[in-house]
Structure formats: C-alpha cells, structure tokens
Design a protein around this motif. Structure first.
Motif, PDB file in Angstrom:
ATOM      1  N   ARG A  92       1.686   6.794  10.452  1.00 15.49           N
ATOM      2  CA  ARG A  92       1.443   5.349  10.311  1.00 15.49           C
ATOM      3  C   ARG A  92       0.062   5.097   9.705  1.00 15.49           C
ATOM      4  NH1 ARG A  92      -0.545   0.977  13.245  1.00 15.49           N
ATOM      5  NH2 ARG A  92       0.478  -0.943  12.567  1.00 15.49           N
ATOM      6  N   GLY A  93      -0.908   5.911  10.109  1.00 16.80           N
ATOM      7  CA  GLY A  93      -2.259   5.784   9.552  1.00 16.80           C
ATOM      8  C   GLY A  93      -2.261   6.034   8.051  1.00 16.80           C
ATOM      9  N   ILE A  94      -1.497   7.026   7.607  1.00 13.57           N
ATOM     10  CA  ILE A  94      -1.426   7.311   6.163  1.00 13.57           C
ATOM     11  C   ILE A  94      -0.729   6.160   5.435  1.00 13.57           C
ATOM     12  CG2 ILE A  94      -0.583   8.905   4.393  1.00 13.57           C
ATOM     13  CD1 ILE A  94      -0.607  11.091   6.638  1.00 13.57           C
ATOM     14  N   ARG A  95       0.341   5.643   6.046  1.00  9.37           N
ATOM     15  CA  ARG A  95       1.024   4.488   5.440  1.00  9.37           C
ATOM     16  C   ARG A  95       0.041   3.339   5.212  1.00  9.37           C
ATOM     17  NH1 ARG A  95       7.011   3.321   8.006  1.00  9.37           N
ATOM     18  NH2 ARG A  95       7.954   5.362   7.649  1.00  9.37           N
ATOM     19  N   SER A  96      -0.860   3.145   6.174  1.00 11.04           N
ATOM     20  CA  SER A  96      -1.789   1.998   6.096  1.00 11.04           C
ATOM     21  C   SER A  96      -2.740   2.119   4.912  1.00 11.04           C
ATOM     22  CB  SER A  96      -2.586   1.871   7.393  1.00 11.04           C
ATOM     23  OG  SER A  96      -3.616   2.857   7.425  1.00 11.04           O
ATOM     24  N   LEU A  97      -2.907   3.328   4.366  1.00 15.12           N
ATOM     25  CA  LEU A  97      -3.884   3.529   3.294  1.00 15.12           C
ATOM     26  C   LEU A  97      -3.322   3.225   1.904  1.00 15.12           C
ATOM     27  CD1 LEU A  97      -5.479   6.857   4.616  1.00 15.12           C
ATOM     28  CD2 LEU A  97      -6.429   4.545   4.763  1.00 15.12           C
ATOM     29  N   ARG A  98      -2.018   3.008   1.799  1.00 15.12           N
ATOM     30  CA  ARG A  98      -1.450   2.670   0.482  1.00 15.12           C
ATOM     31  C   ARG A  98      -1.846   1.258   0.072  1.00 15.12           C
ATOM     32  NH1 ARG A  98       4.228   4.443  -2.075  1.00 15.12           N
ATOM     33  NH2 ARG A  98       3.971   6.665  -1.677  1.00 15.12           N
ATOM     34  N   ASP A  99      -2.044   1.064  -1.236  1.00 13.27           N
ATOM     35  CA  ASP A  99      -2.217  -0.306  -1.725  1.00 13.27           C
ATOM     36  C   ASP A  99      -0.958  -1.067  -1.334  1.00 13.27           C
ATOM     37  OD1 ASP A  99      -4.623   0.173  -2.818  1.00 13.27           O
ATOM     38  OD2 ASP A  99      -3.856   0.566  -4.849  1.00 13.27           O
ATOM     39  N   ARG A 100      -1.124  -2.295  -0.919  1.00 14.50           N
ATOM     40  CA  ARG A 100       0.024  -3.047  -0.409  1.00 14.50           C
ATOM     41  C   ARG A 100       1.111  -3.251  -1.476  1.00 14.50           C
ATOM     42  NH1 ARG A 100       0.504  -1.959   4.620  1.00 14.50           N
ATOM     43  NH2 ARG A 100      -0.336  -0.096   3.654  1.00 14.50           N
ATOM     44  N   ASP A 101       0.715  -3.314  -2.735  1.00 13.66           N
ATOM     45  CA  ASP A 101       1.762  -3.475  -3.765  1.00 13.66           C
ATOM     46  C   ASP A 101       2.469  -2.158  -4.070  1.00 13.66           C
ATOM     47  OD1 ASP A 101      -0.326  -2.319  -5.081  1.00 13.66           O
ATOM     48  OD2 ASP A 101      -0.497  -3.846  -6.655  1.00 13.66           O
ATOM     49  N   GLN A 102       2.035  -1.079  -3.444  1.00 13.65           N
ATOM     50  CA  GLN A 102       2.710   0.217  -3.604  1.00 13.65           C
ATOM     51  C   GLN A 102       3.574   0.572  -2.394  1.00 13.65           C
ATOM     52  OE1 GLN A 102       2.421   2.221  -6.466  1.00 13.65           O
ATOM     53  NE2 GLN A 102       1.473   0.345  -7.228  1.00 13.65           N
ATOM     54  N   VAL A 103       3.620  -0.312  -1.416  1.00 10.87           N
ATOM     55  CA  VAL A 103       4.472  -0.069  -0.240  1.00 10.87           C
ATOM     56  C   VAL A 103       5.931  -0.130  -0.704  1.00 10.87           C
ATOM     57  CG1 VAL A 103       5.249  -1.061   1.965  1.00 10.87           C
ATOM     58  CG2 VAL A 103       2.807  -0.936   1.445  1.00 10.87           C
ATOM     59  N   PRO A 104       6.740   0.905  -0.396  1.00  8.91           N
ATOM     60  CA  PRO A 104       8.096   0.941  -0.971  1.00  8.91           C
ATOM     61  C   PRO A 104       9.038  -0.124  -0.399  1.00  8.91           C
ATOM     62  CG  PRO A 104       7.728   2.819   0.493  1.00  8.91           C
ATOM     63  CD  PRO A 104       6.430   2.103   0.403  1.00  8.91           C
ATOM     64  N   GLY A 105      10.050  -0.451  -1.203  1.00 12.72           N
ATOM     65  CA  GLY A 105      11.118  -1.342  -0.746  1.00 12.72           C
ATOM     66  C   GLY A 105      10.646  -2.764  -0.509  1.00 12.72           C
ATOM     67  N   ILE A 106      11.311  -3.420   0.449  1.00 14.74           N
ATOM     68  CA  ILE A 106      11.031  -4.837   0.684  1.00 14.74           C
ATOM     69  C   ILE A 106      10.065  -5.044   1.839  1.00 14.74           C
ATOM     70  CG2 ILE A 106      13.248  -5.633  -0.247  1.00 14.74           C
ATOM     71  CD1 ILE A 106      14.226  -5.874   2.674  1.00 14.74           C
ATOM     72  N   LEU A 107       9.513  -3.941   2.379  1.00 15.42           N
ATOM     73  CA  LEU A 107       8.684  -4.050   3.581  1.00 15.42           C
ATOM     74  C   LEU A 107       7.513  -5.019   3.415  1.00 15.42           C
ATOM     75  CD1 LEU A 107       8.637  -0.315   4.710  1.00 15.42           C
ATOM     76  CD2 LEU A 107       9.369  -2.239   6.120  1.00 15.42           C
ATOM     77  N   HIS A 108       6.708  -4.808   2.355  1.00 16.38           N
ATOM     78  CA  HIS A 108       5.536  -5.679   2.255  1.00 16.38           C
ATOM     79  C   HIS A 108       5.911  -7.089   1.798  1.00 16.38           C
ATOM     80  CE1 HIS A 108       1.425  -6.764   2.460  1.00 16.38           C
ATOM     81  NE2 HIS A 108       1.472  -7.249   1.223  1.00 16.38           N
TER      82      HIS A 108
END
Lengths: 234, 146
Positions: A92-108
C-alpha cells in the motif's frame, strides 16, 4: 518488471524507506511469503523480492512496476511471515507513491468523483433518491412488506448504513437483502441523502488524505444525526 | 455486520427456515474480516459467520485451507477496478479449486469484492452454475415473513 540485470545500482539507497515502520529491514529472505502468495510469478512478482527492494531503496522500479497493483494486499504473506513483516502495508505504501494520474483503472477517477460529489459515480442526488424510492416500492409490493419505506436522514435512528456504489448502479436488487432484514427485525435505521458512499478507494490506492475525508464524512453524519451505530458492509 | 445478524437471530427478532436451502454450500473468509480484522482490531471474524451459517443451512462446508490461511478471491484491494483482468483470473485458480473440491453448489461470501470476483471468474473455471450469495442475502432469503 525489469530483469535484475538491468537494475542500476545507483538507485540503491538504504535510507530511502527508513521511516516505514513495517519491519522490512529484518527480512530473513526465507521465501515463505512467496510460497503462500497466489500471484507469485505473475510478471515475475515475488513478495520476498519486493521486501528486499524496499530494504535496498529501489523506489523508482517499485513505483513503476505493476507488482503492487496485481497484489490484492490480502495479507496471507504477512500472516505466515516468521518475522511479522507487514508486507501488505508495504505494498500500500508503494501504491501511494505513484502519481495519481498513473493509478491504474478507475480507482483514482472514483476518488476524485467522490471528493467532488460525495460518491464514486458522481450520481446526482435526485437520481440517487429516485433509485432508493423505486427499490423501496418494489419491496413494498411483496407480501409482508406492505408500506415499506427506506428512511433517509432520520435523526436519532439506531443504525446508520452506507451504500456500496454498485448497489445504486448495476446491482439495485442487492439493496433489498439488508433492507428486508431491517424491516422484519423492526430496526430503527436510516440511509443518508448526501455523502452516502460506503466504499473507500483511498484505502486501495494508498491515499490517506482522501481516506480520512471519506471516513470523516461518515463520522459527521453520525454526529449530526445523533446515531451511535454504523453498519458498513463495504 | 456479523454481530448484528447474530443479535437478530439470537434474540428472535428474525426467524429462519433452515429447510429452504437443500443443496450444499461452502463458506469463504474475506481477507478484511479475517486476517485484516485480526491484525487491526485483535479479532478475526471466523466463528460468527459459521454460527450464522449453522442457523441457515444444514449442509454447509468449509473450504480448505480456511480462516487465517484462507486464499484471497483475487479481487480484493481494489484490483477489480484495475484493467488487469487476466492476472485476476489467474489469481483465482486456487480459490476455484478449493470450491470445486467441496462439491458445493453455492458459495457464501460476506464481501462485495469477493462476490463480484467469484461471479466474474466462475465460468472460466467450469462452474457457470455456481450460485454466489452474500451471507446477508442467504439470511434474507430464508427469513420467515409474518
């Protein structure tokens, strides 16, 4: 994921994740986590390697790879880990480090919609209330449920319940189970007309700020309506 | 949710007709009510859903392994909302083997993600007729209505 040969050792930074309190530094590399994980081997994913990369500070590779997004953070790895390393929260910590526009799918996109409108679908209030009434009328047409209504914003109710967005989207039939149980149990319950979203995708993407906002909204409802119990099966 | 259902059943506020479900069911522990709840709140919900199932169904069985060692459905942690469909299907292979081994016609889950994932992959694993129901749906289905 890049093969180990191509990892640039200049990325090695032992201090990078020093502040993370997930016990990643005491890994004995035994590999029990990898054996327990149903998604080990997919795209070379391996929880043991992931923990090791965090230990060594390979941030760039960890953030770029699909690994943390095909892992479901189910926690079986941590459950069997003899060193009690919190691998799911590392992911989860690694997920948090992605740019928000790079979060996959419809999550962000869902989080953005919920921050702006109070639900992941950006469903307008009047449409939402129409769906609730429509489903309530269908229940009222069944024997034993005559006069059934779905209460909204009822002050002092015993239970407040949130809604999973799919239940006012493609799965409205599944709203009925709990509502019927409440009716038969003569429960004093209520839905809310705004900020009704029960899912919290901030939890999934490692977005603590959004997560707190969504939880804060539920707490606010409970305070304003003077309700002490929450039923949130999302 | 488990506590509320337990309270309704124990106190007699709802009554159930256990004869209504005549086929075999199996129960799946979601990660968030089991391992995660144990880790965060010091209590994994393992006994409660099983007690509720005892009140609902004569022939229900556990998957193996179960409880803390249960396999994830493959749709948790938001992965259902990512485009990685093939990975999700592959992930579910052990879960589907577990279900198949029990001979159950229905899988009971108390989680929206598990429900959606199992329904989405059942056909791929040769179980197009597998019924997937929420625990509270089972309760609502067999409630005695006056």
């Amino acid at each position: 994921m890049t093969s180990p040969d191509s990892i640039n050792l200049e990325h090695l930074n032992h201090d990078r994740f020093k502040s993370w309190s997930f016990s990643q530094n005491i890994c004995t590399t035994c590999g029990i986590c990898s054996s327990s994980c149903p998604v080990s081997g997919v795209e070379g994913f391996d929880p043991r390697k992931l923990v090791r990369m965090v230990r060594l500070g390979f941030q760039e590779q960890l953030v770029e790879t699909r690994w943390p997004w095909i892992c479901t953070m189910c926690g079986k790895c941590a459950y069997v880990c003899p060193m009690k390393i919190d691998i799911a929260n590392i992911v989860r910590g690694i997920r948090s480090l992605r740019d928000r526009d790079q979060v996959p799918g419809i999550l962000h996109k869902g989080i953005d919609a919920a921050l702006k409108t109070g639900n992941n679908l950006a469903l307008p209030k009047e449409d939402y209330l129409f769906i609730l009434e429509d489903v309530a009328e269908e229940i009222a047409a069944e024997p034993g449920f005559e006069g059934f209504k779905a209460p909204v914003d009822k002050e002092g109710a015993n239970i407040l319940t949130t809604i999973h967005n799919k239940l006012v989207n493609t799965h409205t039939e599944d709203l009925k189970h709990w509502w019927k149980i409440f009716h038969v149990a003569k429960e004093d319950w209520t839905l809310v007309s705004e900020n009704w979203e029960g899912t919290n995708w901030g939890y999934f993407t490692g977005d603590d700020t959004a997560m707190k906002t969504f939880i804060g909204r539920i707490v606010e409802h409970m305070e304003q309506l003077n309700i002490s119990s929450l039923m949130c099966p999302e | 949710m488990f506590d509320l259902l337990t309270d309704y059943i124990r106190s007699g506020r709802i009554r159930l007709d256990k004869t209504k479900i005549t086929y075999r069911a199996a129960y799946h522990d979601p990660c968030n009510y089991g391992r995660k709840s144990q880790e965060l709140f010091g209590h994994g919900y393992y006994e409660e859903p099983r007690w509720i199932l005892d009140q609902c169904i004569s022939d229900w069985v556990d998957l193996f392994p179960k409880e803390g060692h249960q396999y994830c459905c493959g749709g948790g942690g938001g992965t259902l909302l990512t485009p990685y469909r093939d990975e999700r299907i592959h992930y579910a292979r052990r879960k589907m083997e577990q279900i198949k081994r029990t001979g159950a016609e229905m899988l009971v889950v108390p989680c929206h993600s598990c429900h959606a994932q199992i329904k989405a992959v059942a056909e791929t694993y040769g179980m197009p007729d597998l019924r997937v129901k929420y625990l509270w749906e089972v309760v609502a289905d067999i409630m005695i209505i006056d």
